[in-house]
Design an enzyme around this catalytic site. Structure first.
Site, PDB file in Angstrom:
ATOM      1  N   ASP A 263      59.088   2.642 -17.787  1.00  0.00           N
ATOM      2  CA  ASP A 263      58.274   2.533 -16.582  1.00  0.00           C
ATOM      3  C   ASP A 263      57.584   3.887 -16.393  1.00  0.00           C
ATOM      4  O   ASP A 263      58.232   4.933 -16.462  1.00  0.00           O
ATOM      5  CB  ASP A 263      59.206   2.259 -15.395  1.00  0.00           C
ATOM      6  CG  ASP A 263      58.619   1.280 -14.408  1.00  0.00           C
ATOM      7  OD1 ASP A 263      57.470   1.498 -14.007  1.00  0.00           O
ATOM      8  OD2 ASP A 263      59.316   0.322 -14.038  1.00  0.00           O
TER       9      ASP A 263
ATOM     10  N   ASP B 210      53.243   1.603 -13.303  1.00  0.00           N
ATOM     11  CA  ASP B 210      53.523   1.221 -11.919  1.00  0.00           C
ATOM     12  C   ASP B 210      52.294   1.363 -11.012  1.00  0.00           C
ATOM     13  O   ASP B 210      51.541   2.341 -11.126  1.00  0.00           O
ATOM     14  CB  ASP B 210      54.637   2.145 -11.398  1.00  0.00           C
ATOM     15  CG  ASP B 210      55.123   1.777 -10.024  1.00  0.00           C
ATOM     16  OD1 ASP B 210      55.777   0.731  -9.885  1.00  0.00           O
ATOM     17  OD2 ASP B 210      54.842   2.531  -9.060  1.00  0.00           O
TER      18      ASP B 210
ATOM     19  N   GLU C  81      51.055  -2.902 -13.979  1.00  0.00           N
ATOM     20  CA  GLU C  81      51.526  -3.634 -12.800  1.00  0.00           C
ATOM     21  C   GLU C  81      50.308  -3.955 -11.948  1.00  0.00           C
ATOM     22  O   GLU C  81      49.976  -3.249 -11.003  1.00  0.00           O
ATOM     23  CB  GLU C  81      52.551  -2.832 -12.011  1.00  0.00           C
ATOM     24  CG  GLU C  81      53.308  -3.739 -11.056  1.00  0.00           C
ATOM     25  CD  GLU C  81      53.731  -3.089  -9.754  1.00  0.00           C
ATOM     26  OE1 GLU C  81      54.345  -3.785  -8.936  1.00  0.00           O
ATOM     27  OE2 GLU C  81      53.434  -1.909  -9.534  1.00  0.00           O
TER      28      GLU C  81
ATOM     29  N   HIS D 268      62.055  -7.163  -9.840  1.00  0.00           N
ATOM     30  CA  HIS D 268      62.903  -6.457  -8.874  1.00  0.00           C
ATOM     31  C   HIS D 268      62.255  -6.329  -7.499  1.00  0.00           C
ATOM     32  O   HIS D 268      62.818  -5.687  -6.623  1.00  0.00           O
ATOM     33  CB  HIS D 268      63.211  -5.071  -9.434  1.00  0.00           C
ATOM     34  CG  HIS D 268      61.976  -4.216  -9.580  1.00  0.00           C
ATOM     35  ND1 HIS D 268      60.923  -4.566 -10.402  1.00  0.00           N
ATOM     36  CD2 HIS D 268      61.602  -3.082  -8.978  1.00  0.00           C
ATOM     37  CE1 HIS D 268      59.971  -3.669 -10.298  1.00  0.00           C
ATOM     38  NE2 HIS D 268      60.352  -2.753  -9.446  1.00  0.00           N
ATOM     39  N   ASP D 269      61.063  -6.880  -7.329  1.00  0.00           N
ATOM     40  CA  ASP D 269      60.362  -6.754  -6.047  1.00  0.00           C
ATOM     41  C   ASP D 269      60.271  -8.069  -5.280  1.00  0.00           C
ATOM     42  O   ASP D 269      59.729  -8.089  -4.169  1.00  0.00           O
ATOM     43  CB  ASP D 269      58.931  -6.229  -6.277  1.00  0.00           C
ATOM     44  CG  ASP D 269      58.911  -4.778  -6.729  1.00  0.00           C
ATOM     45  OD1 ASP D 269      59.820  -4.018  -6.338  1.00  0.00           O
ATOM     46  OD2 ASP D 269      57.985  -4.402  -7.475  1.00  0.00           O
TER      47      ASP D 269
HETATM   48  C1  NOJ Z   1      55.971  -1.128  -7.650  1.00  0.00           C
HETATM   49  C2  NOJ Z   1      57.404  -1.172  -8.047  1.00  0.00           C
HETATM   50  O1  NOJ Z   1      57.659  -2.339  -8.770  1.00  0.00           O
HETATM   51  C3  NOJ Z   1      58.207  -1.082  -6.773  1.00  0.00           C
HETATM   52  O2  NOJ Z   1      59.577  -1.340  -6.997  1.00  0.00           O
HETATM   53  C4  NOJ Z   1      57.993   0.272  -6.199  1.00  0.00           C
HETATM   54  O3  NOJ Z   1      58.678   0.365  -4.953  1.00  0.00           O
HETATM   55  C5  NOJ Z   1      56.504   0.548  -5.956  1.00  0.00           C
HETATM   56  N1  NOJ Z   1      55.692   0.154  -7.069  1.00  0.00           N
HETATM   57  C6  NOJ Z   1      56.258   2.011  -5.721  1.00  0.00           C
HETATM   58  O4  NOJ Z   1      56.469   2.737  -6.907  1.00  0.00           O
END
Ligand code: NOJ
Length: 537
Positions: free
Chosen positions: A107, A209, A272, A334-335
């Site tokens: 990442d 990210d 992302e 994970h989000d």
């Molecule tokens: C996206 C990530 O997937 C998330 O987990 C993170 O909190 C935010 N970007 C900030 O880096």
């Protein structure tokens, strides 16, 4: 009836054929008893991943960090957090993974660092510091308020006042995550060297990210109010991020990052990315294809679970892909809440069937292969800042980040210590060991499906055609390559449904069913929520 034809049919790159598997490292496997997963834990579980049948592992951040956002606040881009191990452990992980033909994706968090990163400590130490301009500083308005109305994703203003130097700094996420200034060439060079640091060690690519936030309006114009009911309102935002997301300048940066990856052989570039409309996702492939290999497609993450809706989402996506652009699908990460929780326990194998048989690269999330569900975490025990700062929403991410359920021993074989997040109550039944021993388990379903995906080229580069006229609850499509014809049929409904294939074949054989039924013929009766993969003869 439209058919979509993948391009470049036979010479696929490794990542076009790969199944990616996301590990949230804090929750995969602990080996030192601190209740948090570590790199040695991942090494110990590599054979499990080989047996599962995935090809590439993407590991969420493992770098030194005060963990305000559980690693997405990086205090040193070129080291490993001691809680996870050290660079030697990382090198061992890489060698052990490569020895098993598994790729390792890291990442990369370019939008912001931690407020504890030495660059930011210097930047905030005085207005004259040579690194002042490495972050985004602005004066207050005459009344002392922030320079504009930009809001942080995790709640509140995106501007934090710095008492010492009497200016505001920008943070798209938490105040502990100040945004780097990508308009400063020194930042750009330093961040490219971070990529080279890991590429030199041998990593196979990056998941980048929050890339859609990288560049911000140079004039710092106010964002407009969101329209009620719009995509942005769903995230609890008050403003539409017109001047803070998807700026065209970002694409130039992506192209240059890509060039850094291209200094090395065969590395994969994953972004992302997300956009309410597919058409706004396409520029992230680059023009022509000099951006991301895999601009994440998140539109399936919150998709309603009904046949026509899913079909429209897939069709709309394929219809706008640029020439040569390879699709991808994400149903969990994970989000967002666990897919078994979002789509319903009874549908989670069908989600896997879809993910692994559509045309496009699948990314799986650890634990989905055993059907892990959200773990309920009461408000007072929440630790994810998003969940804490926006208590009125259901956005907290702790429920989907709980420890992997390996077996029925105390703490599910995840740790000998106290797990950093609670385990699911049902872990004594829902765990890897129990499912390996049960022929009809979700894990065995995934293992079979992943083996089929590997051995059936039509699932990689076969043409894709929806089969029309099967009634409301059924979604059916054909994949075809070099004489191999496959058909996938999903029953979205809670009642039996029959599909008639006599116009397509004299005889079809079941290769796999979510319910392990095994029929052949031309008509197939699917049980409620059943999905099948057939070979058409
Ligand atoms: C996206 C990530 O997937 C998330 O987990 C993170 O909190 C935010 N970007 C900030 O880096």
């Amino acid at each position: 009836m439209k058919t979509y034809h993948p391009n470049g049919t036979n010479n696929l790159k490794w990542w076009q054929k790969a199944t990616f598997y996301q590990i949230y490292p804090r929750s995969f496997q602990d080996t030192n008893g601190d209740g948090i997963g570590d790199l040695q834990g991942i090494i110990n579980r590599l054979d499990y991943l080989v047996d599962l049948g995935i090809d590439a592992i993407w590991i969420s951040p493992i770098f030194p960090s005060p963990m305000a956002d559980f690693g997405y606040d990086v205090a040193d881009y070129c080291d490993i957090h001691p809680m996870f191990g050290d660079l030697d452990t990382f090198d061992r992980l890489l060698a052990e993974a490569h020895g098993r033909n598994l790729k390792i994706i890291l990442d990369y968090v370019p939008n912001h660092s931690s407020h504890q990163h030495p660059w930011f400590l210097e930047s905030r130490s005085s207005r004259q510091n040579p690194r002042r301009d490495w972050y985004i500083w602005q004066d207050a308005k005459a009344d002392g308020s922030p320079p504009n109305n930009w809001e942080a994703f995790f709640g509140g203003s995106a501007w934090e006042w710095d008492e010492l130097t009497q200016q505001y700094y920008l943070h798209t996420f938490l105040p502990e995550q100040p945004d780097l200034n990508w308009r400063n060439p020194e930042v750009v060079e330093a961040m490219y060297n971070v990529l080279r640091f890991w590429l030199d060690r041998g990593v196979d690519g990056f998941r980048v990210d929050a890339i859609i936030c990288l560049m911000k309006d140079e004039q710092f114009r106010d964002n407009p109010a969101v329209q009620p009911g719009s995509f942005w309102a769903r995230w609890g935002n008050q403003l539409e991020p017109r001047y803070t997301m998807h700026l065209p300048e970002t694409r130039q940066q992506i192209r240059q990052m890509r060039q850094v990856l291209d200094e090395y052989e065969d590395r994969v570039h994953i972004g992302e990315t997300s956009a309410p409309e597919y058409i706004d996702l396409m520029p992230y492939y680059g023009d022509p294809l000099d951006g991301y290999d895999i601009p994440f497609n998140f539109n399936t993450l919150n998709a309603p679970w009904y046949a026509a809706g899913m079909r429209a989402l897939i069709e709309d996506y394929y219809a706008v892909l640029p020439p040569g652009g390879w699709p991808n699908f994400v149903f969990g990460n994970h989000d967002v809440h666990r897919l078994a929780t979002r789509y319903g326990h009874e549908n989670h194998r069908s989600v896997g069937m879809l993910l692994l048989t559509l045309w496009g690269i699948p990314t799986m999330y650890y634990g989905d292969e055993i059907g892990m569900e959200d773990v309920f975490i009461p408000l007072e025990q929440r630790i994810d800042p998003w969940g804490i700062n926006k208590p009125e929403t259901d956005l907290g991410r702790d429920p989907e980040r709980t420890p992997m359920q390996w077996n029925s021993s105390p703490n599910a074989g995840f740790t000998t210590g106290k797990p950093w997040l609670p385990l699911a109550d049902n872990y004594t039944q829902v765990n890897v060991a129990a499912q390996l021993a049960d022929e009809g388990s979700t894990l065995n379903f995934y293992k079979k499906l992943l083996r089929l995906r590997r051995s059936l080229p039509a699932l990689h580069n076969g043409s894709f055609t929806f089969v029309d006229g099967q009634g409301d609850d059924l979604l059916a499509y054909q994949r075809e390559a070099n004489g191999q014809r496959l058909l996938v049929c999903l029953n979205f409904g809670a009642a039996e449904r029959t599909i008639d294939l006599s116009h397509l074949t004299n005889r079809a054989e079941t290769l796999l069913s979510t319910h392990f039924t095994n029929h052949s013929g031309t008509t197939f009766t699917l049980r409620p929520h059943e999905s099948i993969l057939l070979q058409l003869n």
